[in-house]
Design an enzyme around this catalytic site. Structure first.
Site, PDB file in Angstrom:
ATOM      1  N   LYS A 221     100.446  54.591  36.823  1.00  0.00           N
ATOM      2  CA  LYS A 221     100.377  55.972  37.308  1.00  0.00           C
ATOM      3  C   LYS A 221     100.083  56.949  36.176  1.00  0.00           C
ATOM      4  CE  LYS A 221     102.952  55.124  41.520  1.00  0.00           C
ATOM      5  NZ  LYS A 221     104.166  55.343  42.324  1.00  0.00           N
ATOM      6  N   ARG A 253     108.156  47.627  40.872  1.00  0.00           N
ATOM      7  CA  ARG A 253     106.897  47.340  41.573  1.00  0.00           C
ATOM      8  C   ARG A 253     105.738  47.534  40.599  1.00  0.00           C
ATOM      9  NH1 ARG A 253     102.942  50.047  44.449  1.00  0.00           N
ATOM     10  NH2 ARG A 253     102.219  49.038  46.381  1.00  0.00           N
TER      11      ARG A 253
END
Length: 265
Positions: A221, A253
């Site tokens: 991200k 994750r």
């Protein structure tokens, strides 16, 4: 499978959830794994690298992504599930916010519903209750069209915590059992770089006193370039996971399972 039993106790590291996107347009790997044979090969590679479960998503949540119909999501998803689930000996979760997709996936053998839009579908909580499977409830803000421009104001821990607790109440009202609830503070879903780092450093906050397992998803991200400057995104993801794991995250994750497992070993 009781979430509060499976994701707790006696481990040297958090559980690793390997990301398997079967979309044409996900932000880092769109189109790479959207055929059954390639999806299965990648899922097996992640399990061999140390993934404890595989999370399969057929609709992108990248910034700017367009929503798709349940029919299109199922068209992408079901051939993958039919190939992957019988071939793995780890749980498979489905990344969806649509109750109809979640139900079809669980009927096909999926073990966990990972709802990244915080029960926005009013049928999701009753469906999860009836199916009696673990349910990830994630905090979010805005939409995929506004993630880069509209951010949560004020105390991020309070916002995300209050959001999740409100949705937990909704889930309870629909009959979801407490032991089936997993929380996710929603890194990158309307959070600034600084807020994302604050979530990493305070992951245990979202267990609400140790009551619920916490899933954290920092993988690849945008905030990573600010939080871990000079590192490529998979190495930075691994560092972010180390921070989250040391602060109480139960499930991480990630896209690059091997890189994260090495960092946590």
């Amino acid at each position: 499978m009781r979430a509060t039993d499976f994701f707790r106790g006696g481990r040297s590291r958090p559980f690793i959830m390997g990301v398997l996107n079967v979309t044409p347009d996900s932000f880092s790997d769109g189109g790479l794994w959207n055929s059954p044979d390639r999806a299965l090969a990648h899922a097996c590679d992640m399990v061999d690298a140390g993934a404890d479960m595989i999370d399969i998503g057929a609709e992108s949540t990248r910034p700017g992504a367009d929503k798709i119909s349940a029919e299109e999501e199922l068209r992408r998803l079901m051939p993958i599930l039919s190939e992957v689930i019988p071939s793995l000996d780890v749980p498979v979760s489905v990344d969806t916010y649509k109750a109809s997709v979640a139900e079809a996936a669980v009927e096909a053998g999926v073990s966990i519903i990972n709802d990244v839009w915080g029960l926005s579908d009013p049928d999701m909580a009753p469906t999860a209750a009836r199916l009696d499977v673990p349910l990830v409830i994630m905090s979010s803000f805005g939409s995929s069209k506004t993630f880069k421009t509209d951010f949560i104001q004020g105390d991020i821990l309070r916002y995300a915590g209050d959001f999740i607790l409100e949705k937990i109440d909704l889930a309870h009202g629909a009959g979801v059992k407490d032991h089936n609830i997993i929380t996710d503070p929603g890194i990158g879903f309307g959070t600034t770089h600084e807020q994302s780092m604050e979530i990493l450093r305070n992951s245990s906050y979202f267990s609400f006193g140790g009551k619920y397992p916490v899933l954290v998803g920092p993988s690849r991200k945008r905030f990573l370039s600010a939080g871990f400057p000079g590192m490529d995104r998979d190495d930075a993801t691994a560092e972010a996971c180390a921070v989250a794991g040391s602060s109480g995250a139960d499930i991480l994750r990630v896209h690059d399972v091997a890189c994260t497992v090495r960092r946590l070993s």
